[in-house]
Motif scaffolding. Sequence first.
Motif, PDB file in Angstrom:
ATOM      1  N   LEU A  77       0.811  -1.218   0.000  1.00  0.00           N
ATOM      2  CA  LEU A  77       0.000   0.000   0.000  1.00  0.00           C
ATOM      3  C   LEU A  77       0.846   1.271   0.000  1.00  0.00           C
ATOM      4  O   LEU A  77       0.313   2.369  -0.148  1.00  0.00           O
ATOM      5  N   GLY A  78       2.139   1.135   0.177  1.00  0.00           N
ATOM      6  CA  GLY A  78       3.028   2.284   0.103  1.00  0.00           C
ATOM      7  C   GLY A  78       3.105   3.110   1.373  1.00  0.00           C
ATOM      8  O   GLY A  78       3.481   4.273   1.320  1.00  0.00           O
ATOM      9  N   PHE A  79       2.759   2.561   2.510  1.00  0.00           N
ATOM     10  CA  PHE A  79       2.884   3.307   3.763  1.00  0.00           C
ATOM     11  C   PHE A  79       4.355   3.386   4.146  1.00  0.00           C
ATOM     12  O   PHE A  79       5.089   2.410   4.080  1.00  0.00           O
ATOM     13  N   ASP A  80       4.761   4.553   4.576  1.00  0.00           N
ATOM     14  CA  ASP A  80       6.141   4.762   4.981  1.00  0.00           C
ATOM     15  C   ASP A  80       6.158   5.125   6.468  1.00  0.00           C
ATOM     16  O   ASP A  80       5.639   6.179   6.863  1.00  0.00           O
ATOM     17  N   PRO A  81       6.757   4.261   7.314  1.00  0.00           N
ATOM     18  CA  PRO A  81       6.778   4.546   8.756  1.00  0.00           C
ATOM     19  C   PRO A  81       7.438   5.883   9.087  1.00  0.00           C
ATOM     20  O   PRO A  81       7.131   6.490  10.106  1.00  0.00           O
ATOM     21  N   ALA A  82       8.318   6.368   8.217  1.00  0.00           N
ATOM     22  CA  ALA A  82       8.978   7.643   8.476  1.00  0.00           C
ATOM     23  C   ALA A  82       7.995   8.811   8.387  1.00  0.00           C
ATOM     24  O   ALA A  82       8.286   9.910   8.854  1.00  0.00           O
ATOM     25  N   GLN A  83       6.830   8.584   7.797  1.00  0.00           N
ATOM     26  CA  GLN A  83       5.827   9.638   7.658  1.00  0.00           C
ATOM     27  C   GLN A  83       4.802   9.612   8.782  1.00  0.00           C
ATOM     28  O   GLN A  83       3.798  10.308   8.725  1.00  0.00           O
ATOM     29  N   TRP A  84       5.047   8.810   9.813  1.00  0.00           N
ATOM     30  CA  TRP A  84       4.106   8.701  10.930  1.00  0.00           C
ATOM     31  C   TRP A  84       4.820   9.001  12.237  1.00  0.00           C
ATOM     32  O   TRP A  84       5.973   8.637  12.435  1.00  0.00           O
ATOM     33  N   GLY A  85       4.108   9.661  13.125  1.00  0.00           N
ATOM     34  CA  GLY A  85       4.606   9.908  14.465  1.00  0.00           C
ATOM     35  C   GLY A  85       3.670   9.254  15.465  1.00  0.00           C
ATOM     36  O   GLY A  85       2.625   8.709  15.096  1.00  0.00           O
ATOM     37  N   GLU A  86       4.059   9.291  16.700  1.00  0.00           N
ATOM     38  CA  GLU A  86       3.175   8.724  17.729  1.00  0.00           C
ATOM     39  C   GLU A  86       3.270   9.530  19.000  1.00  0.00           C
ATOM     40  O   GLU A  86       4.282  10.166  19.277  1.00  0.00           O
ATOM     41  N   ARG A  87       2.186   9.491  19.743  1.00  0.00           N
ATOM     42  CA  ARG A  87       2.125  10.198  21.004  1.00  0.00           C
ATOM     43  C   ARG A  87       1.331   9.337  21.975  1.00  0.00           C
ATOM     44  O   ARG A  87       0.271   8.829  21.645  1.00  0.00           O
ATOM     45  N   ARG A  88       1.853   9.206  23.177  1.00  0.00           N
ATOM     46  CA  ARG A  88       1.152   8.468  24.225  1.00  0.00           C
ATOM     47  C   ARG A  88       0.072   9.378  24.814  1.00  0.00           C
ATOM     48  O   ARG A  88       0.323  10.542  25.109  1.00  0.00           O
ATOM     49  N   LEU A  89      -1.137   8.837  24.943  1.00  0.00           N
ATOM     50  CA  LEU A  89      -2.238   9.574  25.557  1.00  0.00           C
ATOM     51  C   LEU A  89      -2.705   8.809  26.784  1.00  0.00           C
ATOM     52  O   LEU A  89      -2.762   7.584  26.775  1.00  0.00           O
ATOM     53  N   ARG A  90      -3.055   9.568  27.811  1.00  0.00           N
ATOM     54  CA  ARG A  90      -3.560   8.929  29.019  1.00  0.00           C
ATOM     55  C   ARG A  90      -4.557   9.859  29.676  1.00  0.00           C
ATOM     56  O   ARG A  90      -4.284  11.041  29.879  1.00  0.00           O
ATOM     57  N   ARG A  91      -5.711   9.339  29.977  1.00  0.00           N
ATOM     58  CA  ARG A  91      -6.698  10.044  30.788  1.00  0.00           C
ATOM     59  C   ARG A  91      -6.997   9.116  31.941  1.00  0.00           C
ATOM     60  O   ARG A  91      -7.519   8.017  31.755  1.00  0.00           O
ATOM     61  N   ALA A  92      -6.626   9.538  33.123  1.00  0.00           N
ATOM     62  CA  ALA A  92      -6.810   8.695  34.309  1.00  0.00           C
ATOM     63  C   ALA A  92      -8.290   8.386  34.506  1.00  0.00           C
ATOM     64  O   ALA A  92      -9.161   9.205  34.206  1.00  0.00           O
ATOM     65  N   GLN A  93      -8.561   7.202  34.999  1.00  0.00           N
ATOM     66  CA  GLN A  93      -9.933   6.781  35.291  1.00  0.00           C
ATOM     67  C   GLN A  93     -10.549   7.759  36.273  1.00  0.00           C
ATOM     68  O   GLN A  93      -9.985   8.027  37.331  1.00  0.00           O
ATOM     69  N   GLY A  94     -11.689   8.323  35.881  1.00  0.00           N
ATOM     70  CA  GLY A  94     -12.333   9.275  36.769  1.00  0.00           C
ATOM     71  C   GLY A  94     -13.675   9.724  36.227  1.00  0.00           C
ATOM     72  O   GLY A  94     -14.083   9.354  35.131  1.00  0.00           O
ATOM     73  N   PRO A  95     -14.376  10.554  36.994  1.00  0.00           N
ATOM     74  CA  PRO A  95     -15.703  11.006  36.587  1.00  0.00           C
ATOM     75  C   PRO A  95     -15.630  11.908  35.353  1.00  0.00           C
ATOM     76  O   PRO A  95     -14.661  12.630  35.148  1.00  0.00           O
ATOM     77  N   ALA A  96     -16.685  11.830  34.547  1.00  0.00           N
ATOM     78  CA  ALA A  96     -16.786  12.677  33.352  1.00  0.00           C
ATOM     79  C   ALA A  96     -18.259  12.874  33.044  1.00  0.00           C
ATOM     80  O   ALA A  96     -19.086  11.995  33.294  1.00  0.00           O
ATOM     81  N   THR A  97     -18.570  14.026  32.496  1.00  0.00           N
ATOM     82  CA  THR A  97     -19.937  14.228  32.020  1.00  0.00           C
ATOM     83  C   THR A  97     -20.040  13.590  30.644  1.00  0.00           C
ATOM     84  O   THR A  97     -19.021  13.293  29.997  1.00  0.00           O
ATOM     85  N   ARG A  98     -21.268  13.423  30.170  1.00  0.00           N
ATOM     86  CA  ARG A  98     -21.456  12.852  28.832  1.00  0.00           C
ATOM     87  C   ARG A  98     -20.853  13.774  27.774  1.00  0.00           C
ATOM     88  O   ARG A  98     -20.279  13.315  26.797  1.00  0.00           O
ATOM     89  N   ALA A  99     -20.949  15.078  27.986  1.00  0.00           N
ATOM     90  CA  ALA A  99     -20.394  16.033  27.023  1.00  0.00           C
ATOM     91  C   ALA A  99     -18.864  15.935  26.986  1.00  0.00           C
ATOM     92  O   ALA A  99     -18.258  15.945  25.913  1.00  0.00           O
ATOM     93  N   GLU A 100     -18.237  15.830  28.173  1.00  0.00           N
ATOM     94  CA  GLU A 100     -16.778  15.690  28.226  1.00  0.00           C
ATOM     95  C   GLU A 100     -16.329  14.403  27.549  1.00  0.00           C
ATOM     96  O   GLU A 100     -15.356  14.401  26.788  1.00  0.00           O
ATOM     97  N   ALA A 101     -17.033  13.304  27.825  1.00  0.00           N
ATOM     98  CA  ALA A 101     -16.681  12.024  27.214  1.00  0.00           C
ATOM     99  C   ALA A 101     -16.843  12.092  25.700  1.00  0.00           C
ATOM    100  O   ALA A 101     -15.981  11.634  24.949  1.00  0.00           O
ATOM    101  N   ALA A 102     -17.941  12.682  25.234  1.00  0.00           N
ATOM    102  CA  ALA A 102     -18.183  12.800  23.796  1.00  0.00           C
ATOM    103  C   ALA A 102     -17.106  13.655  23.146  1.00  0.00           C
ATOM    104  O   ALA A 102     -16.604  13.324  22.063  1.00  0.00           O
ATOM    105  N   GLN A 103     -16.717  14.755  23.793  1.00  0.00           N
ATOM    106  CA  GLN A 103     -15.685  15.629  23.243  1.00  0.00           C
ATOM    107  C   GLN A 103     -14.348  14.892  23.176  1.00  0.00           C
ATOM    108  O   GLN A 103     -13.658  14.931  22.165  1.00  0.00           O
ATOM    109  N   PHE A 104     -13.973  14.197  24.254  1.00  0.00           N
ATOM    110  CA  PHE A 104     -12.700  13.475  24.296  1.00  0.00           C
ATOM    111  C   PHE A 104     -12.653  12.407  23.212  1.00  0.00           C
ATOM    112  O   PHE A 104     -11.679  12.315  22.458  1.00  0.00           O
ATOM    113  N   LEU A 105     -13.714  11.612  23.121  1.00  0.00           N
ATOM    114  CA  LEU A 105     -13.745  10.542  22.127  1.00  0.00           C
ATOM    115  C   LEU A 105     -13.805  11.105  20.712  1.00  0.00           C
ATOM    116  O   LEU A 105     -13.210  10.545  19.783  1.00  0.00           O
ATOM    117  N   GLY A 106     -14.498  12.214  20.528  1.00  0.00           N
ATOM    118  CA  GLY A 106     -14.554  12.857  19.216  1.00  0.00           C
ATOM    119  C   GLY A 106     -13.188  13.350  18.770  1.00  0.00           C
ATOM    120  O   GLY A 106     -12.827  13.254  17.596  1.00  0.00           O
TER     121      GLY A 106
END
Length: 166
Positions: A77-106
């Motif tokens: 498919l021609g994917f080149d790993p040199a054209q991709w970066g990565e970042r670790r994301l972490r949101r600690a387990q905790g309370p969230a409103t439905r709007a916050e969860a929807a925004q985060f997942l969006g």
Amino acid sequence: MNATRALKLVSLALATALLGGGAYMAHKGLKRLAFEQQQHAQLQQAVDNARRLIPEVQQREQLVRSIKDVSMQVERLGFDPAQWGERRLRRAQGPATRAEAAQFLGELGRGGAGAIFVADMFDLATVSPEASLFHPPQPGDLGLTLGVSGTLHFQTVSALAPKVKP
């Protein structure tokens, strides 16, 4: 009688020597048998250990084949790993409103085909036992809990279209 007696003594001595030699050989054979039995037990244990490892080896071979298949598809498919970066994301387990969860997942999905999120841990749950993630909240809804950790892979170079090789 003297000759007969001497013959009997020689026969007795010879029989005693043969009996002693036989006892020595039997003792030596028993020691060798015990050693061979110990060796057999050790080898049998090694065989049993090897047999227990066969499923893991087969699983690893399947994983290697899968990795090779994916690698071939990525190359095709021609994917080149040199054209991709990565970042670790972490949101600690905790309370969230439905709007916050929807925004985060969006935001996780906002990158489209140029971003892929690979979750190590993902937990989204309602706090109220009678509440649902899939229906509007009822009065008295206590919200959600949200916890996420993983790696966000994103394109660092804009690609117009994947190169498909025949």
